[in-house]
Write an enzyme that holds these catalytic residues in place. Structure first.
Site, PDB file in Angstrom:
ATOM      1  N   SER A 186       0.791  -1.232   0.000  1.00 16.16           N
ATOM      2  CA  SER A 186       0.000   0.000   0.000  1.00 16.16           C
ATOM      3  C   SER A 186       0.823   1.281   0.000  1.00 16.16           C
ATOM      4  CB  SER A 186      -0.949  -0.005   1.190  1.00 16.16           C
ATOM      5  OG  SER A 186      -0.221  -0.068   2.391  1.00 16.16           O
ATOM      6  N   HIS A 214      -5.564  -4.535  -1.119  1.00 11.71           N
ATOM      7  CA  HIS A 214      -5.525  -3.415  -2.071  1.00 11.71           C
ATOM      8  C   HIS A 214      -5.652  -3.861  -3.527  1.00 11.71           C
ATOM      9  CE1 HIS A 214      -4.798   0.157   0.398  1.00 11.71           C
ATOM     10  NE2 HIS A 214      -4.157  -0.662   1.228  1.00 11.71           N
ATOM     11  N   LYS A 244     -12.348  -1.810   1.434  1.00 17.05           N
ATOM     12  CA  LYS A 244     -11.665  -0.886   0.526  1.00 17.05           C
ATOM     13  C   LYS A 244     -12.461  -0.763  -0.777  1.00 17.05           C
ATOM     14  CE  LYS A 244      -7.389  -1.162   2.978  1.00 17.05           C
ATOM     15  NZ  LYS A 244      -6.428  -2.145   3.490  1.00 17.05           N
TER      16      LYS A 244
HETATM   17  C1  LIG Z   1      -6.317  -2.494   4.915  1.00 16.69           C
HETATM   18  C2  LIG Z   1      -5.681  -3.804   5.058  1.00 16.69           C
HETATM   19  C3  LIG Z   1      -6.172  -4.733   5.977  1.00 16.69           C
HETATM   20  C4  LIG Z   1      -7.281  -4.407   6.935  1.00 16.69           C
HETATM   21  O1  LIG Z   1      -8.516  -4.452   6.323  1.00 16.69           O
HETATM   22  P1  LIG Z   1      -9.801  -3.874   7.086  1.00 16.69           P
HETATM   23  O2  LIG Z   1     -10.936  -4.517   6.412  1.00 16.69           O
HETATM   24  O3  LIG Z   1      -9.755  -2.392   6.953  1.00 16.69           O
HETATM   25  O4  LIG Z   1      -9.686  -4.293   8.518  1.00 16.69           O
HETATM   26  C5  LIG Z   1      -5.589  -5.984   6.012  1.00 16.69           C
HETATM   27  N1  LIG Z   1      -4.551  -6.297   5.201  1.00 16.69           N
HETATM   28  C6  LIG Z   1      -4.040  -5.418   4.318  1.00 16.69           C
HETATM   29  C7  LIG Z   1      -2.910  -5.830   3.436  1.00 16.69           C
HETATM   30  C8  LIG Z   1      -4.587  -4.139   4.219  1.00 16.69           C
HETATM   31  O5  LIG Z   1      -4.089  -3.263   3.352  1.00 16.69           O
END
Ligand SMILES: *Cc1c(COP(=O)(O)O)cnc(C)c1O
Length: 395
Positions: A186, A214, A244
């Protein structure tokens, strides 16, 4: 009475953070999270959300959630195994498996929760986990919940991964060995080298675990990074988030039927934390239906990202080695980067600075997340602001 040791701890640490300019003041949004947001009565162009496809405010999701709210009420009432599993939760899992082209899927309350759940359900004492050094915090914490030995490998360095995998296998010390990676990283927007990772995994009999938070909804015509590389049959754990690109909240594992069955009887957040509200599950189903029927939003996302990146580059900015819509604008030293982001904010653009220790020293950047919901006019306005801040700071 507060414990004096707690008071001392909090005061000392908070003061240190504030003195070093590291205390994060959280902005409050007035209204929803979309391409435009409102803070302190001001409108800003939002380039900081993970709402890649603009689905968080999509009318079709809202209607699905509203209908489910009327049908089921607000809360699920229990953990899934007691009686919190409703037909919407089951339908969501069927649709997730179809979306990911796997035999089955299990949904959790968040992506974070999912990593707490899935890793420790299969990895135990006597096992080892090979983990990319830039993996997400929830993967790191998920690994910590196991008694397995955690071995970090250099970021996306396939030589290092192979060396460590071979050493772990040859040592004869470990039963199961897993390799874990983010699908898309990210901070830089780079994609994991999944074809090589899968090859190494097959050579050394490693369990493969890809957290595609992502990548899902973004790559592989929406199905994610694993599909993007055509590896759907060769990855054991496909993790995704519903928070997301899907625009709601939740997490999931997609994989073989046996794996999902095991997670339903052994993963602790599934067994000991209440199911997501049914309206949330219904909104996620609506999002998956949209993504299954049309690539329009993904196409808009990618063309907006390419447009914005090109615009930044034409202004003389460096955008790093991103391969996804995550668009870093590299500024350099930490103080200037933070100043840059602050000036953007003052001029109506919301884009966060990311500096050491999250990224290496001297590579401070403002991270931009253009979405499918931005109009060209909004992106142009943001680029004009970038140009004027660059001039003002003499960069
Ligand atoms: C954002 C993210 C998470 C967490 O996801 P949520 O649904 O917001 O708890 C887990 N792993 C990765 C790689 C992320 O980028």
């Amino acid at each position: 009475m507060t414990s004096s040791s707690l008071t001392t701890f909090l005061q000392r640490n908070l003061e240190e953070l504030k003195n070093n300019g590291l205390f994060n003041q959280i902005h409050v949004l007035q209204g929803g999270n979309g391409p435009l947001i409102h803070i302190n009565g001001r409108e800003l162009i939002n380039l900081s959300s993970n709402n890649y496809l603009g689905l968080a405010g999509d009318e079709r999701l809202i209607q699905a959630a509203e209908a489910a709210l009327r049908k089921y009420g607000v809360g699920a009432g229990a953990v899934r195994t007691i009686n919190g599993t409703m037909d919407v939760h089951e339908e969501l899992e069927v649709k997730l498996a179809r979306f990911k082209r796997t035999e089955a899927a299990i949904a959790y309350q968040s992506g974070f929760n999912c990593n707490m759940a899935a890793i420790s359900a299969v990895m135990e004492a006597g096992d080892a986990i090979l983990s990319d050094e830039l993996n997400h915090a929830s993967i790191i914490d998920g690994c910590r919940l196991t008694k397995a030995k955690v071995i970090r490998f250099k970021h996306s360095d396939m030589e290092d991964l192979e060396k460590q995998a071979k050493a772990a296998r040859d040592s004869g010390q470990y039963n199961k060995i897993m390799v874990i990676t983010d699908g898309v990283f990210s901070m830089d927007g780079d994609i994991a080298k999944l074809p090589e990772i899968v090859e190494i995994a097959e050579r050394y009999d490693l369990i493969t675990y890809v957290d595609d938070a992502h990548g899902s909804g973004v790559l592989g015509k929406g199905a994610g990074t694993v599909k993007h590389f055509g590896l759907s049959d060769r990855v054991d754990f496909q993790i995704g988030t519903l928070s997301k690109a899907i625009g709601v909240v939740g997490g999931y594992v997609a994989g073989k039927r046996d794996l999902i069955e095991w997670l339903k009887v052994r993963s602790r957040p599934f067994l000991f934390s209440t199911a997501t509200p049914p309206a949330i599950a219904a909104a996620c189903i609506a999002a998956l239906d949209i993504l299954s029927n049309s690539a329009e939003l993904q196409e808009k996302l990618w063309s907006n990202a390419a447009y914005f990146r090109k615009g930044l580059e034409q202004l003389g900015f460096e955008t790093g080695h991103t391969e996804t819509p995550i668009t870093p604008c590299i500024i350099g030293d930490e103080v200037t980067t933070q100043q840059f982001s602050k000036e953007l904010f003052e001029a109506g653009v919301y884009a966060k600075s990311i500096v050491f220790p999250t990224v290496p020293k001297g590579t401070g950047r403002v991270r931009n997340m253009p979405t499918a919901a931005h109009t060209t006019e909004m992106l142009n306005r943001a680029l004009t602001v970038y140009e004027s801040v660059k001039k003002r700071l003499g960069l």
